[in-house]
Write a protein that holds these residues in place. Sequence first.
Motif, short mmCIF file in Angstrom:
data_model
loop_
_atom_site.label_atom_id
_atom_site.label_comp_id
_atom_site.label_asym_id
_atom_site.label_seq_id
_atom_site.Cartn_x
_atom_site.Cartn_y
_atom_site.Cartn_z
N ILE A 272 64.90 18.56 23.97
CA ILE A 272 63.45 18.75 24.03
C ILE A 272 62.85 17.82 25.07
O ILE A 272 61.96 18.21 25.85
CB ILE A 272 62.84 18.52 22.64
N ALA A 273 63.33 16.57 25.12
CA ALA A 273 62.83 15.63 26.11
C ALA A 273 63.14 16.10 27.53
O ALA A 273 62.32 15.94 28.45
CB ALA A 273 63.43 14.24 25.87
N ALA A 274 64.31 16.68 27.71
CA ALA A 274 64.67 17.20 29.03
C ALA A 274 63.77 18.36 29.44
O ALA A 274 63.35 18.47 30.59
CB ALA A 274 66.14 17.63 29.04
N GLN A 275 63.47 19.24 28.48
CA GLN A 275 62.54 20.33 28.77
C GLN A 275 61.16 19.79 29.12
O GLN A 275 60.49 20.30 30.03
CB GLN A 275 62.44 21.27 27.56
N ALA A 276 60.72 18.78 28.38
CA ALA A 276 59.41 18.18 28.67
C ALA A 276 59.40 17.60 30.08
O ALA A 276 58.42 17.77 30.83
CB ALA A 276 59.12 17.08 27.64
N ASP A 277 60.48 16.94 30.46
CA ASP A 277 60.57 16.37 31.81
C ASP A 277 60.46 17.45 32.86
O ASP A 277 59.80 17.28 33.90
CB ASP A 277 61.89 15.61 31.92
N ALA A 278 61.11 18.58 32.60
CA ALA A 278 61.06 19.69 33.56
C ALA A 278 59.66 20.28 33.70
O ALA A 278 59.36 20.94 34.69
CB ALA A 278 62.04 20.78 33.14
N GLN B 183 55.53 15.44 21.22
CA GLN B 183 55.74 14.52 20.11
C GLN B 183 56.77 15.04 19.09
O GLN B 183 56.46 15.26 17.93
CB GLN B 183 54.41 14.24 19.41
N PRO B 184 58.02 15.19 19.50
CA PRO B 184 59.04 15.59 18.53
C PRO B 184 59.32 14.46 17.54
O PRO B 184 59.22 13.28 17.89
CB PRO B 184 60.26 15.87 19.41
N ASP B 185 59.64 14.82 16.32
CA ASP B 185 59.98 13.86 15.28
C ASP B 185 61.49 13.92 15.08
O ASP B 185 62.04 14.98 14.80
CB ASP B 185 59.25 14.21 13.98
N LEU B 186 62.17 12.79 15.19
CA LEU B 186 63.63 12.77 15.09
C LEU B 186 64.11 13.32 13.76
O LEU B 186 65.21 13.88 13.69
CB LEU B 186 64.15 11.34 15.28
N SER B 187 63.31 13.18 12.71
CA SER B 187 63.71 13.67 11.38
C SER B 187 63.17 15.07 11.09
O SER B 187 63.27 15.54 9.96
CB SER B 187 63.24 12.70 10.29
N MET B 188 62.61 15.73 12.09
CA MET B 188 62.15 17.10 11.91
C MET B 188 62.61 18.03 13.04
O MET B 188 62.82 19.22 12.81
CB MET B 188 60.62 17.14 11.81
N ALA B 189 62.77 17.49 14.23
CA ALA B 189 63.00 18.34 15.41
C ALA B 189 64.46 18.64 15.68
O ALA B 189 64.77 19.28 16.68
CB ALA B 189 62.38 17.68 16.64
N GLY B 190 65.38 18.18 14.81
CA GLY B 190 66.78 18.51 15.01
C GLY B 190 67.69 17.33 15.26
O GLY B 190 68.84 17.51 15.67
N GLY B 191 67.17 16.10 15.05
CA GLY B 191 68.00 14.93 15.22
C GLY B 191 68.23 14.56 16.68
O GLY B 191 67.54 15.03 17.58
#
Length: 395
Positions: free
Chosen positions: A291-297, A276-284
């Motif tokens: 992060i989504a790519a790492q999650a997919d992996a 659950q990354p937050d676009l306004s906290m996790a780096g835009g």
Amino acid sequence: MLTVNTTRPAGPAGRISKVETLQLGTAWRDFGYVRIHTDQGLTGVGEITHPYRVDETCRLAEAMGRRHLLGADPFDVEEVWLRMYQGDFLRGGDIGGIVVSGVDQALYDLMGKALGVPVHRLTGGAARDRVRVYANGWYTGEREPEVFAAKAKETVAKGFTALKFDPFGAGLHELERAELRRSLALVAAVREAVGPEVDLFVEGHARFAMATARRLVHELAPYDIGWFEEPLPWTHIERYAELRQIAPFPISGGEHFHNRYEYKQLFATDAVDIVQPDLSMAGGFTELRKIAAQADAHGMVVAPHNSNSPLCTTASVHAVLGVTNFKILETFDGLLEPYVFEAVRGALPIADGHIGLPTAPGLGIELVDEVFAEHPPTHRFWNMFADGWEKRNRT
């Protein structure tokens, strides 16, 4: 690379000439924004809301603008991101992470406007025609089963097919027996009220000790919840996997991490099923895709956190349209006063529990200064560890 390069030819947006911040007061929290201007007359906006420290994020954004942004080309997003993070010795953390996130959003907004395309065309395109969202903030008020049930029905009647709520009230580490029974009665009432077809997500707000979290996993099983969010503090991240092994439903979390480096331990320990990354906290946009790519992996899906304003909601829609392992997006938009939407003109509307495909260049949002002037920051604070926090009482 850690200094602004003005020798390369600038892209179609020109070079950054001014960085400013704005704050908007609401009954819930103050929203913060960064607005970046270029010498070509373009402006880009991003959200830098911190739940309690918006003054600090605004001051840091202005200072980092002077240090790292003036004269830069907005199209050099990777270089700008690194310059802010490494050059400012951020090393993670919430205030710096939020500032970098908001600036990154504003740079993509500028790029989209300069090219005449929506931001999602720059971040992977669209893998879907619309984005499914869930409602949060709908349950403010008395913690009584009949109240929660009625409000849940009202929210579903608006078209939402998924709801999230925290039934647990105040407290830290443990729940007294009476409080445990009351919390479970709230979950039972909501499930009965909305029926079996609506997704229910239960929020733990990262506050339970392992023994309590373990019991809650068993007690929540009959209610067919879609996930249990942040059942443990992130200081105990190594125990998340242990809890996942006994949970009959997914465990979610990640909103408190501010870049790929902070996410390393979450992935290394297989802490969650849903990230659950937050676009306004996790780096835009720059970081969320990584992060989504790492999650997919790691076989995980992504359900971005979003407890911010409609600007972040709109930006998050752009961000997730091209994320192939996307699940659902959080929204608090139904909790907000109408003038918030006047202040962030162009925010995407929610219809039938979804947000449609954006078509305007950039993010499609303009900040209306006159509305900001009418609603200055309130500097209010609500303490979720105190009795009555769920009413969002402000002090």
